[in-house]
Scaffold this motif. Structure first.
Motif, mmCIF file in Angstrom:
data_model
loop_
_atom_site.group_PDB
_atom_site.id
_atom_site.type_symbol
_atom_site.label_atom_id
_atom_site.label_comp_id
_atom_site.label_asym_id
_atom_site.label_seq_id
_atom_site.Cartn_x
_atom_site.Cartn_y
_atom_site.Cartn_z
ATOM 1 N N GLN A 139 -3.825 4.312 -2.287
ATOM 2 C CA GLN A 139 -4.963 4.751 -1.479
ATOM 3 C C GLN A 139 -5.143 6.260 -1.473
ATOM 4 O O GLN A 139 -4.195 7.002 -1.207
ATOM 5 N N LEU A 156 -9.382 -5.852 -0.538
ATOM 6 C CA LEU A 156 -8.593 -6.847 0.188
ATOM 7 C C LEU A 156 -9.281 -8.208 0.274
ATOM 8 O O LEU A 156 -8.845 -9.075 1.033
ATOM 9 N N ALA A 211 -8.993 4.414 3.554
ATOM 10 C CA ALA A 211 -8.837 2.972 3.734
ATOM 11 C C ALA A 211 -10.191 2.281 3.879
ATOM 12 O O ALA A 211 -10.411 1.197 3.340
ATOM 13 N N LEU A 268 -11.726 -0.676 1.591
ATOM 14 C CA LEU A 268 -12.196 -1.941 2.152
ATOM 15 C C LEU A 268 -13.639 -2.218 1.741
ATOM 16 O O LEU A 268 -13.987 -3.349 1.376
ATOM 17 N N PHE A 315 -6.700 -1.304 7.459
ATOM 18 C CA PHE A 315 -6.287 -2.481 6.696
ATOM 19 C C PHE A 315 -5.789 -3.582 7.624
ATOM 20 O O PHE A 315 -6.167 -4.748 7.487
ATOM 21 N N ILE A 330 -0.958 -7.582 4.194
ATOM 22 C CA ILE A 330 -0.683 -6.290 3.568
ATOM 23 C C ILE A 330 0.497 -5.626 4.269
ATOM 24 O O ILE A 330 0.642 -5.718 5.494
ATOM 25 N N ARG A 343 0.816 -1.229 0.000
ATOM 26 C CA ARG A 343 0.000 0.000 0.000
ATOM 27 C C ARG A 343 0.843 1.269 0.000
ATOM 28 O O ARG A 343 1.866 1.348 0.658
#
Length: 345
Positions: A125, A143, A134, A138, A286, A149, A63
């Motif tokens: 992101q 993910l 984030a 999601l 995350f 991650i 990320r």
């Protein structure tokens, strides 16, 4: 090195705030197109998610955050921000550097894509700076089926060639609150002879565990309402759920993996265990959803003079760290895939 520096400077000159990163996203997509890396866009308004490898499990994610801060850059240099009141600053004007290093890793990984034992997901992101980017990613499912991650942040506290992290909590849970106190008599208005009907106070609160965080929240509301009552006032406490971040906690097994990979690359003496810090990080969402590992990449070089503190308008990133960040990204992901082949068999 020159290529990643060029990308970083191009992004740095045109900083964009959370969910406004359209040009930044365009630069990322153009580079992914040139590399032949497939991606999804738009994700969470301006986010980009790329895929390298077979498209099959196991999946591991890397990320980078890409938004700027609403502040004036005061460093005079050739690639100074061209947008008044905006700059890439958080953690030493770092988000543009984070993007450049992840693209650098992507270039290396794409060249070896046929050797990968799984799939690497590149997460670019938006809106790390209080915009909840984030969570939107999601919610978009970026993910799903991803096993782990990794994320990094540059740091002026440590020299080049040094990385730092820790197992467990690495940065605090954080939230904002506002309390509206209705009062009969209070000298708090804009004019010296005007008595307002109410006054609003606010602040942040932070903790290193979910339990302490909610205890603290409960205590804030209790103290404010009861103290107001003692003074024959009424108080209402409002907590800003959208800006709340959980504890950013590193998975212990991933931390061991990080220590081995970074130690092999830099020497174990240059892999330092840090103390938890009170700053909050959107990556926490995350690592709350799946196992995650967040670390800091040193960029201090004493020969270049002191580097300013976090969120300073005078901060200037040390671009010599880019090969370190790109290599660590790539190595963490590839070795993870090699060592975790059985999760989806």
């Amino acid at each position: 090195m020159d290529w990643t520096v060029g990308i970083r400077r191009k992004i740095h000159e045109n900083p964009e705030l959370g969910y406004e990163e359209f040009e930044t996203s365009k630069i990322i997509r153009a580079e992914l197109d040139l590399m032949g890396i497939p991606y999804k866009y738009p994700v969470a308004v301006t986010g980009v998610v790329g895929y390298i490898g077979a498209g099959k499990p196991p999946f591991v994610a890397l990320r980078a955050d890409m938004d700027a801060l609403a502040m004036e850059e005061l460093v005079e240099w050739e690639h100074k921000s061209k947008v008044p009141g905006k700059m890439h600053a958080c953690g030493h004007e770092s988000h543009d550097a984070h993007v450049a290093m992840l693209l650098g890793a992507a270039k290396v990984l794409q060249e070896h894509r046929n050797d990968l034992q799984g799939t690497i997901v590149l997460v670019f992101q938006p809106a790390e700076e209080g915009g909840g980017g984030a969570k939107k990613m999601l919610d978009a499912g970026v993910l799903e089926n991803v096993d782990a991650i990794f994320g990094l942040h540059v740091s002026a506290r440590y020299p080049i060639g040094v990385v730092t992290s820790r197992p467990g909590p690495i940065s605090a849970a954080s939230s904002f609150f506002e309390a509206v106190v209705t009062i009969g008599k209070f000298q708090g208005g804009g004019a010296f002879n005007v008595i307002p009907d109410s006054v609003t106070i606010g602040g942040t609160f932070r903790a290193f565990s979910k339990e302490c965080f909610f205890q603290l929240r409960q205590r804030i509301e209790e103290v404010i309402t009861k103290q107001a009552s003692v003074q024959r006032c009424n108080a209402t406490v409002i907590f800003d759920e959208k800006s709340s971040y959980p504890v950013n906690s590193n998975n212990k097994e991933l931390h061991q993996h990080f220590r081995k990979v970074a130690g092999d690359m830099l020497g174990l003496q240059n892999v330092i265990e840090m103390q938890p810090q009170m700053g909050a990080e959107n990556f926490a969402l995350f690592s709350e959803a799946i196992p995650g590992l967040f670390f800091f990449l040193g960029m201090k070089n004493e020969t270049q003079g002191p580097i300013q503190s976090v969120h300073s308008s005078y901060i200037r990133v040390n671009e010599e760290i880019f090969p370190y960040g790109a290599a660590l990204h790539a190595s963490l992901a590839t070795t993870y895939l090699l060592e975790n082949p059985s999760k989806h068999t």
